[in-house]
Design a protein around this motif. Sequence first.
Motif, short mmCIF file in Angstrom:
data_model
loop_
_atom_site.label_atom_id
_atom_site.label_comp_id
_atom_site.label_asym_id
_atom_site.label_seq_id
_atom_site.Cartn_x
_atom_site.Cartn_y
_atom_site.Cartn_z
N ALA A 83 0.83 -1.21 0.00
CA ALA A 83 0.00 0.00 0.00
C ALA A 83 0.86 1.26 0.00
CB ALA A 83 -0.94 0.00 1.20
N LEU A 84 1.91 1.26 0.82
CA LEU A 84 2.81 2.41 0.86
C LEU A 84 3.46 2.62 -0.51
CD1 LEU A 84 4.60 1.91 4.29
CD2 LEU A 84 3.03 3.75 3.69
N LYS A 85 3.94 1.54 -1.09
CA LYS A 85 4.59 1.62 -2.39
C LYS A 85 3.62 2.13 -3.45
CE LYS A 85 8.46 0.52 -4.66
NZ LYS A 85 9.82 0.91 -4.31
N GLY A 88 3.07 5.75 -3.56
CA GLY A 88 4.24 6.52 -3.96
C GLY A 88 5.31 6.69 -2.91
N VAL A 89 5.15 6.06 -1.75
CA VAL A 89 6.14 6.16 -0.68
C VAL A 89 7.25 5.14 -0.91
CG1 VAL A 89 6.57 5.88 1.79
CG2 VAL A 89 4.53 7.09 1.02
N THR A 90 8.48 5.60 -1.04
CA THR A 90 9.61 4.68 -1.22
C THR A 90 10.59 4.72 -0.06
OG1 THR A 90 10.74 6.39 -2.53
CG2 THR A 90 9.51 4.72 -3.74
N ALA A 91 10.28 5.55 0.96
CA ALA A 91 11.14 5.60 2.14
C ALA A 91 10.32 6.06 3.35
CB ALA A 91 12.31 6.54 1.92
N VAL A 92 10.65 5.47 4.49
CA VAL A 92 10.03 5.86 5.76
C VAL A 92 11.15 6.20 6.72
CG1 VAL A 92 8.52 5.19 7.66
CG2 VAL A 92 8.08 4.30 5.35
#
Length: 209
Positions: A83-85, A88-92
Amino acid sequence: MEPVKKVEGRAYPWGAKNIDTDIIIPAHWLKTISREGLGKGAFESVRAEPDNIFDDARYAGSPILIAGENFGCGSSREHAAWALKDMGVTAVIAPSYSDIFSGNAFKNGIVAVVLPQDAVDRLVEVAKTDPVTIDLETMTVTTPYQDRFAFEMDPFRRDCLMQGLDEVGLTLAKDTVISKYESTVAQSRPWIARERADEGLAVAGSGRT
């Protein structure tokens, strides 16, 4: 999996602690085995609130999420990383993660950066107005204000992320070694090769695939 050497841009300045995988992606979204489309359900309960950070136009499409300690706790669902990917999230960036989420994030090409709480607090403030940069080559998180926070990461995970190697990719990278081993076995222990061939014929004859 795409190689990741640097992640830079706006970041969601969230900072919330103890965010479990049910908050990241609710259970009713787990009926699918596809990785696509789950971004629509990411943080659904948070997005139900007015003026929430994930629907704020200032952070739309941000590749970085800044969170609090114990991010990704709860169930082991890999859908949380998917879901994060997909959103559009590629880093936390967070002070800590659950072990299972950290592993799932790595396997899906998401950089999980661990920084002390004071560094995270500073980044939350900066991210409200300015971009953040995560550099895997220098192992640092930097801002336009000369902030520079060093972080550590397992060397194997770092190498895989930078080369874009998931478990399938790691196996394929050893294709030459595997083929050489199979050839050696076929020559030194030909009966094993015959047994495998016989098993293959038996499966084909039974109609199984």
